[in-house]
Design a protein around this motif. Structure first.
Motif, PDB file in Angstrom:
ATOM      1  N   ILE A  95      52.858  87.677  14.626  1.00 41.11           N
ATOM      2  CA  ILE A  95      53.319  89.038  14.340  1.00 41.11           C
ATOM      3  C   ILE A  95      54.730  89.051  13.745  1.00 41.11           C
ATOM      4  O   ILE A  95      55.111  90.025  13.095  1.00 41.11           O
ATOM      5  CB  ILE A  95      53.229  89.953  15.583  1.00 41.11           C
ATOM      6  CG1 ILE A  95      54.136  89.461  16.713  1.00 41.11           C
ATOM      7  CG2 ILE A  95      51.790  90.079  16.040  1.00 41.11           C
ATOM      8  CD1 ILE A  95      54.117  90.383  17.929  1.00 41.11           C
ATOM      9  N   GLY A 104      53.595  96.791   7.439  1.00 40.74           N
ATOM     10  CA  GLY A 104      52.248  97.316   7.219  1.00 40.74           C
ATOM     11  C   GLY A 104      51.114  96.412   7.635  1.00 40.74           C
ATOM     12  O   GLY A 104      49.957  96.697   7.322  1.00 40.74           O
ATOM     13  N   PHE A 105      51.416  95.336   8.359  1.00 41.01           N
ATOM     14  CA  PHE A 105      50.377  94.395   8.770  1.00 41.01           C
ATOM     15  C   PHE A 105      49.938  94.655  10.209  1.00 41.01           C
ATOM     16  O   PHE A 105      50.749  94.975  11.073  1.00 41.01           O
ATOM     17  CB  PHE A 105      50.870  92.953   8.647  1.00 41.01           C
ATOM     18  CG  PHE A 105      51.227  92.561   7.244  1.00 41.01           C
ATOM     19  CD1 PHE A 105      50.260  92.478   6.265  1.00 41.01           C
ATOM     20  CD2 PHE A 105      52.542  92.283   6.911  1.00 41.01           C
ATOM     21  CE1 PHE A 105      50.590  92.115   4.965  1.00 41.01           C
ATOM     22  CE2 PHE A 105      52.887  91.915   5.622  1.00 41.01           C
ATOM     23  CZ  PHE A 105      51.910  91.834   4.635  1.00 41.01           C
ATOM     24  N   ASN A 106      48.655  94.493  10.459  1.00 39.37           N
ATOM     25  CA  ASN A 106      48.089  94.669  11.801  1.00 39.37           C
ATOM     26  C   ASN A 106      47.100  93.538  12.070  1.00 39.37           C
ATOM     27  O   ASN A 106      45.891  93.700  11.857  1.00 39.37           O
ATOM     28  CB  ASN A 106      47.397  96.028  11.934  1.00 39.37           C
ATOM     29  CG  ASN A 106      48.376  97.181  11.874  1.00 39.37           C
ATOM     30  OD1 ASN A 106      49.040  97.487  12.847  1.00 39.37           O
ATOM     31  ND2 ASN A 106      48.481  97.824  10.717  1.00 39.37           N
ATOM     32  N   TRP A 128      53.704  88.409  10.177  1.00 43.33           N
ATOM     33  CA  TRP A 128      52.941  89.545   9.634  1.00 43.33           C
ATOM     34  C   TRP A 128      53.274  90.800  10.454  1.00 43.33           C
ATOM     35  O   TRP A 128      52.452  91.290  11.219  1.00 43.33           O
ATOM     36  CB  TRP A 128      51.445  89.236   9.705  1.00 43.33           C
ATOM     37  CG  TRP A 128      51.065  87.971   9.001  1.00 43.33           C
ATOM     38  CD1 TRP A 128      50.822  86.753   9.554  1.00 43.33           C
ATOM     39  CD2 TRP A 128      50.900  87.801   7.588  1.00 43.33           C
ATOM     40  NE1 TRP A 128      50.512  85.835   8.590  1.00 43.33           N
ATOM     41  CE2 TRP A 128      50.553  86.451   7.371  1.00 43.33           C
ATOM     42  CE3 TRP A 128      51.007  88.668   6.489  1.00 43.33           C
ATOM     43  CZ2 TRP A 128      50.315  85.936   6.100  1.00 43.33           C
ATOM     44  CZ3 TRP A 128      50.766  88.161   5.224  1.00 43.33           C
ATOM     45  CH2 TRP A 128      50.431  86.811   5.034  1.00 43.33           C
ATOM     46  N   PRO A 129      54.484  91.335  10.305  1.00 43.11           N
ATOM     47  CA  PRO A 129      54.947  92.415  11.189  1.00 43.11           C
ATOM     48  C   PRO A 129      54.365  93.780  10.844  1.00 43.11           C
ATOM     49  O   PRO A 129      54.048  94.074   9.686  1.00 43.11           O
ATOM     50  CB  PRO A 129      56.464  92.411  10.965  1.00 43.11           C
ATOM     51  CG  PRO A 129      56.627  91.928   9.564  1.00 43.11           C
ATOM     52  CD  PRO A 129      55.538  90.899   9.373  1.00 43.11           C
ATOM     53  N   GLU A 130      54.257  94.590  11.884  1.00 46.10           N
ATOM     54  CA  GLU A 130      53.790  95.971  11.709  1.00 46.10           C
ATOM     55  C   GLU A 130      54.745  96.750  10.812  1.00 46.10           C
ATOM     56  O   GLU A 130      54.317  97.637  10.063  1.00 46.10           O
ATOM     57  CB  GLU A 130      53.677  96.647  13.075  1.00 46.10           C
ATOM     58  CG  GLU A 130      53.097  98.051  13.020  1.00 46.10           C
ATOM     59  CD  GLU A 130      53.045  98.697  14.389  1.00 46.10           C
ATOM     60  OE1 GLU A 130      52.480  99.797  14.493  1.00 46.10           O
ATOM     61  OE2 GLU A 130      53.579  98.116  15.354  1.00 46.10           O
ATOM     62  N   SER A 131      56.028  96.421  10.846  1.00 45.57           N
ATOM     63  CA  SER A 131      57.015  97.128  10.026  1.00 45.57           C
ATOM     64  C   SER A 131      56.754  96.974   8.528  1.00 45.57           C
ATOM     65  O   SER A 131      57.222  97.774   7.718  1.00 45.57           O
ATOM     66  CB  SER A 131      58.420  96.623  10.357  1.00 45.57           C
ATOM     67  OG  SER A 131      58.546  95.245  10.059  1.00 45.57           O
ATOM     68  N   GLN A 187      56.271 102.272  20.266  1.00 43.35           N
ATOM     69  CA  GLN A 187      55.076 101.662  19.700  1.00 43.35           C
ATOM     70  C   GLN A 187      53.856 101.974  20.566  1.00 43.35           C
ATOM     71  O   GLN A 187      52.773 102.264  20.058  1.00 43.35           O
ATOM     72  CB  GLN A 187      55.269 100.146  19.592  1.00 43.35           C
ATOM     73  CG  GLN A 187      56.290  99.738  18.538  1.00 43.35           C
ATOM     74  CD  GLN A 187      56.544  98.246  18.547  1.00 43.35           C
ATOM     75  OE1 GLN A 187      56.288  97.564  19.538  1.00 43.35           O
ATOM     76  NE2 GLN A 187      57.063  97.735  17.451  1.00 43.35           N
ATOM     77  N   GLU A 199      44.993  93.518   5.933  1.00 36.37           N
ATOM     78  CA  GLU A 199      45.728  94.118   4.814  1.00 36.37           C
ATOM     79  C   GLU A 199      45.844  93.166   3.621  1.00 36.37           C
ATOM     80  O   GLU A 199      46.124  93.606   2.511  1.00 36.37           O
ATOM     81  CB  GLU A 199      47.125  94.546   5.277  1.00 36.37           C
ATOM     82  CG  GLU A 199      47.131  95.695   6.276  1.00 36.37           C
ATOM     83  CD  GLU A 199      46.755  95.277   7.687  1.00 36.37           C
ATOM     84  OE1 GLU A 199      46.414  96.160   8.499  1.00 36.37           O
ATOM     85  OE2 GLU A 199      46.807  94.061   7.997  1.00 36.37           O
ATOM     86  N   LYS A 217      44.441  91.046  13.601  1.00 37.78           N
ATOM     87  CA  LYS A 217      43.380  91.129  14.596  1.00 37.78           C
ATOM     88  C   LYS A 217      43.234  89.758  15.241  1.00 37.78           C
ATOM     89  O   LYS A 217      43.225  88.736  14.553  1.00 37.78           O
ATOM     90  CB  LYS A 217      42.054  91.539  13.947  1.00 37.78           C
ATOM     91  CG  LYS A 217      41.996  92.989  13.491  1.00 37.78           C
ATOM     92  CD  LYS A 217      40.612  93.320  12.926  1.00 37.78           C
ATOM     93  CE  LYS A 217      40.528  94.782  12.510  1.00 37.78           C
ATOM     94  NZ  LYS A 217      39.177  95.110  11.943  1.00 37.78           N
ATOM     95  N   ARG A 232      52.797  96.341  22.013  1.00 37.46           N
ATOM     96  CA  ARG A 232      51.597  96.960  21.444  1.00 37.46           C
ATOM     97  C   ARG A 232      50.384  96.051  21.675  1.00 37.46           C
ATOM     98  O   ARG A 232      50.432  94.859  21.366  1.00 37.46           O
ATOM     99  CB  ARG A 232      51.774  97.205  19.947  1.00 37.46           C
ATOM    100  CG  ARG A 232      50.624  97.967  19.304  1.00 37.46           C
ATOM    101  CD  ARG A 232      50.886  98.198  17.830  1.00 37.46           C
ATOM    102  NE  ARG A 232      49.791  98.906  17.193  1.00 37.46           N
ATOM    103  CZ  ARG A 232      49.681 100.227  17.140  1.00 37.46           C
ATOM    104  NH1 ARG A 232      50.622 100.968  17.681  1.00 37.46           N
ATOM    105  NH2 ARG A 232      48.657 100.802  16.539  1.00 37.46           N
TER     106      ARG A 232
END
Length: 222
Positions: free
Chosen positions: A135, A143-145, A138-141, A16, A163, A147, A63
Motif C-alpha cells: 500500500i 487512487g489505488f485500491n 500503491w497508495p490510496e492517495s 479513512q 486501477e 485487493k 482501512r
C-alpha cells in the motif's frame, strides 16, 4: 510534537474508516481490537510486530481489506484472456491492519460466525509487513485500491491492482518464499509508477495462474 503527530495520524486513519463506513465489520473490529491486544503477553509483543516499548492501547485500526479467493475449480477452468475479476470471489473474511506510529504492525481478522460479525484472531504479522509495502507502493492517495487474495489450498497470498488493468496478479512473495516472483514475465508499468519497491512491477495473471495450478493440485492430492 511526537504526541501531536501521533494524534494527527490517528485522526487520518479514523477518517479513512469513516469513509469506509460504520459497517457491522468495522463495529466488530473496534469492539475486538483491545480485547485481543490485552491478551498479547508482554514477552510476545515482537511476535505481533510491536516493539518492546510500544503501548498496545495506542494501537488503532487502518482501512480494512475484504479478502478474496480463487477456488480450485475456477483455477482449473482458467483460460488465456480471463481477467482477475472473473477468477476471484469474495470471502467473508475482513483483514483490518492494526496500526501504531503510522505503521501496520499486525492484522485483526473479522469474520461472520453464525450470522454475527466478530473479531476472530490477531496475527499474520509477516503478511502485515508485506501489505504495508504494497500500500506504500500503491497508495490510496494516488487512487489505488489493492485487493488481497488468498488461495487456501496453496496457502499463498496474492494481490492485484485493479486501477492498472484487470490482468495483473502478483504473489505476496516474502511472506512464504522469498522472490517467488523472480523469473516471471513482468508487466511493465509507466516509468512514473515505478520505484525501488519489489512490488513496483506486477505479474501477468496467466503466469501466476501457471505457478498456482501445480501447488493447488499437489495440496489436493496429498
Amino acid at each position: 510534537m511526537k504526541r501531536l503527530l501521533q494524534l494527527v495520524l490517528i485522526t487520518i486513519t479514523i477518517g479513512q474508516l469513516c469513509a469506509f463506513g460504520q459497517t457491522e465489520q468495522v463495529t466488530a473490529a473496534e469492539q475486538g481490537l483491545q480485547v485481543f491486544l490485552k491478551k498479547v503477553p508482554e514477552a510476545s509483543k515482537s511476535s505481533y510486530g510491536f516493539d518492546r516499548d510500544d503501548l498496545l492501547e495506542d494501537a488503532y485500526l487502518g482501512r480494512p481489506f475484504n479478502l478474496y479467493t480463487i477456488t480450485p475449480a475456477r483455477l482449473a477452468d482458467f483460460k488465456s484472456g480471463d481477467s482477475v475479476n472473473s477468477v476471484i470471489s469474495q470471502t467473508s473474511l475482513w483483514y483490518f491492519p492494526v496500526m501504531l506510529h503510522d505503521k501496520i504492525k499486525t492484522i485483526l481478522v473479522v469474520d461472520k460466525i453464525q450470522d454475527k460479525w466478530s473479531a476472530v484472531s490477531l496475527g499474520y504479522t509477516p503478511l502485515a509487513r508485506e501489505i504495508e509495502e504494497i500500500i506504500r507502493q500503491w497508495p490510496e492517495s494516488k487512487g489505488f485500491n489493492p485487493k488481497i487474495i488468498i488461495v487456501f489450498q496453496a496457502d499463498k497470498y496474492l494481490f492485484t491492482i485493479p486501477e492498472i488493468d484487470g490482468y495483473n496478479l502478483t504473489f505476496i512473495d516474502d511472506h512464504y518464499e522469498p522472490e517467488i516472483n523472480k523469473g516471471c514475465r513482468k508487466k511493465p508499468l509507466n516509468t512514473t509508477d515505478t520505484d525501488s519497491s519489489r512490488y513496483s512491477t506486477l505479474v501477468e495473471i496467466s503466469k501466476t495462474i501457471e505457478l498456482l495450478k501445480p501447488l493447488v493440485e499437489s495440496s489436493i492430492n496429498e
